[in-house]
Design a protein around this motif. Structure first.
Motif, PDB file in Angstrom:
ATOM      1  N   LEU A  15      -6.624  -2.713   0.403  1.00 22.86           N
ATOM      2  CA  LEU A  15      -7.293  -1.844  -0.565  1.00 22.86           C
ATOM      3  C   LEU A  15      -6.702  -0.446  -0.538  1.00 22.86           C
ATOM      4  CD1 LEU A  15      -9.669  -1.346  -2.556  1.00 22.86           C
ATOM      5  CD2 LEU A  15     -11.001  -0.692  -0.555  1.00 22.86           C
ATOM      6  N   LEU A  16      -6.501   0.089   0.642  1.00 23.04           N
ATOM      7  CA  LEU A  16      -5.944   1.428   0.788  1.00 23.04           C
ATOM      8  C   LEU A  16      -4.547   1.508   0.184  1.00 23.04           C
ATOM      9  CD1 LEU A  16      -6.624   4.194   2.029  1.00 23.04           C
ATOM     10  CD2 LEU A  16      -5.462   3.421   4.083  1.00 23.04           C
ATOM     11  N   SER A  17      -3.707   0.537   0.484  1.00 23.19           N
ATOM     12  CA  SER A  17      -2.339   0.559  -0.052  1.00 23.19           C
ATOM     13  C   SER A  17      -2.328   0.347  -1.565  1.00 23.19           C
ATOM     14  CB  SER A  17      -1.479  -0.485   0.648  1.00 23.19           C
ATOM     15  OG  SER A  17      -1.980  -1.776   0.403  1.00 23.19           O
TER      16      SER A  17
ATOM     17  N   ASN B  25      -1.991  -4.860  -9.578  1.00 26.68           N
ATOM     18  CA  ASN B  25      -2.676  -3.900  -8.724  1.00 26.68           C
ATOM     19  C   ASN B  25      -4.189  -4.083  -8.827  1.00 26.68           C
ATOM     20  OD1 ASN B  25      -3.617  -1.601  -7.425  1.00 26.68           O
ATOM     21  ND2 ASN B  25      -1.764  -0.479  -7.971  1.00 26.68           N
ATOM     22  N   THR B  26      -4.679  -4.304 -10.037  1.00 24.74           N
ATOM     23  CA  THR B  26      -6.110  -4.534 -10.230  1.00 24.74           C
ATOM     24  C   THR B  26      -6.554  -5.793  -9.503  1.00 24.74           C
ATOM     25  OG1 THR B  26      -5.967  -3.481 -12.392  1.00 24.74           O
ATOM     26  CG2 THR B  26      -7.905  -4.810 -11.974  1.00 24.74           C
TER      27      THR B  26
ATOM     28  N   TRP C 247      -0.834   2.956  -4.215  1.00 20.73           N
ATOM     29  CA  TRP C 247       0.174   2.468  -5.153  1.00 20.73           C
ATOM     30  C   TRP C 247      -0.222   2.788  -6.592  1.00 20.73           C
ATOM     31  CZ3 TRP C 247       0.819  -3.356  -6.516  1.00 20.73           C
ATOM     32  CH2 TRP C 247       1.931  -3.523  -7.328  1.00 20.73           C
ATOM     33  N   ARG C 248      -1.509   2.598  -6.918  1.00 23.84           N
ATOM     34  CA  ARG C 248      -1.997   2.872  -8.273  1.00 23.84           C
ATOM     35  C   ARG C 248      -1.857   4.355  -8.609  1.00 23.84           C
ATOM     36  NH1 ARG C 248      -7.717   0.949 -10.612  1.00 23.84           N
ATOM     37  NH2 ARG C 248      -6.471  -0.853 -11.147  1.00 23.84           N
TER      38      ARG C 248
ATOM     39  N   LEU D  69      -9.269  -8.512  -5.045  1.00 28.96           N
ATOM     40  CA  LEU D  69      -9.148  -9.442  -3.937  1.00 28.96           C
ATOM     41  C   LEU D  69      -9.563  -8.790  -2.628  1.00 28.96           C
ATOM     42  CD1 LEU D  69      -8.102 -12.189  -2.819  1.00 28.96           C
ATOM     43  CD2 LEU D  69      -5.897 -11.044  -2.528  1.00 28.96           C
ATOM     44  N   SER D  70      -9.126  -7.571  -2.411  1.00 29.83           N
ATOM     45  CA  SER D  70      -9.489  -6.892  -1.166  1.00 29.83           C
ATOM     46  C   SER D  70     -10.994  -6.633  -1.092  1.00 29.83           C
ATOM     47  CB  SER D  70      -8.711  -5.594  -1.010  1.00 29.83           C
ATOM     48  OG  SER D  70      -9.039  -4.687  -2.028  1.00 29.83           O
ATOM     49  N   PHE D  71     -11.620  -6.284  -2.222  1.00 28.21           N
ATOM     50  CA  PHE D  71     -13.074  -6.097  -2.221  1.00 28.21           C
ATOM     51  C   PHE D  71     -13.795  -7.407  -1.908  1.00 28.21           C
ATOM     52  CE2 PHE D  71     -12.934  -2.032  -4.752  1.00 28.21           C
ATOM     53  CZ  PHE D  71     -13.614  -1.298  -3.811  1.00 28.21           C
ATOM     54  N   MET D  72     -13.329  -8.507  -2.476  1.00 28.28           N
ATOM     55  CA  MET D  72     -13.978  -9.791  -2.211  1.00 28.28           C
ATOM     56  C   MET D  72     -13.825 -10.208  -0.752  1.00 28.28           C
ATOM     57  SD  MET D  72     -13.438 -12.166  -5.566  1.00 28.28           S
ATOM     58  CE  MET D  72     -11.700 -11.867  -5.806  1.00 28.28           C
ATOM     59  N   ILE D  73     -12.629 -10.019  -0.205  1.00 25.52           N
ATOM     60  CA  ILE D  73     -12.410 -10.370   1.207  1.00 25.52           C
ATOM     61  C   ILE D  73     -13.279  -9.500   2.107  1.00 25.52           C
ATOM     62  CG2 ILE D  73     -10.715 -10.367   3.079  1.00 25.52           C
ATOM     63  CD1 ILE D  73      -8.606 -11.121   0.983  1.00 25.52           C
TER      64      ILE D  73
END
Length: 62
Positions: A47-49, A4-5, A53-54, A10-14
């Motif tokens: 990121l939202l999902s 999850n981390t 999930w977290r 990954l989503s922040f980098m994209i």
């Protein structure tokens, strides 16, 4: 929980890469290009999902 981390990172980098390209091309040439906007939107959904999930997994562990 570590996957999850990685998904959040990954989503922040994209979002940073494609969002930066989108803003740069919009400011420089005043064009709205979907090839930069679509990956940003997909990364935002990832990121939202991942955050949902977290939170759900933390509730279940408590």
């Amino acid at each position: 929980m570590s996957i999850n981390t990685y998904l959040i990172r990954l989503s922040f980098m994209i979002m940073l890469i494609f969002g930066g390209i989108f803003i740069f091309r919009y400011v420089k040439a005043n064009e709205l290009l979907l090839d930069s906007l679509l990956p940003f939107a997909v990364a935002f959904l990832l990121l939202l999902s991942s955050v949902i999930w977290r939170k759900k997994m933390r509730k279940e562990l408590s």
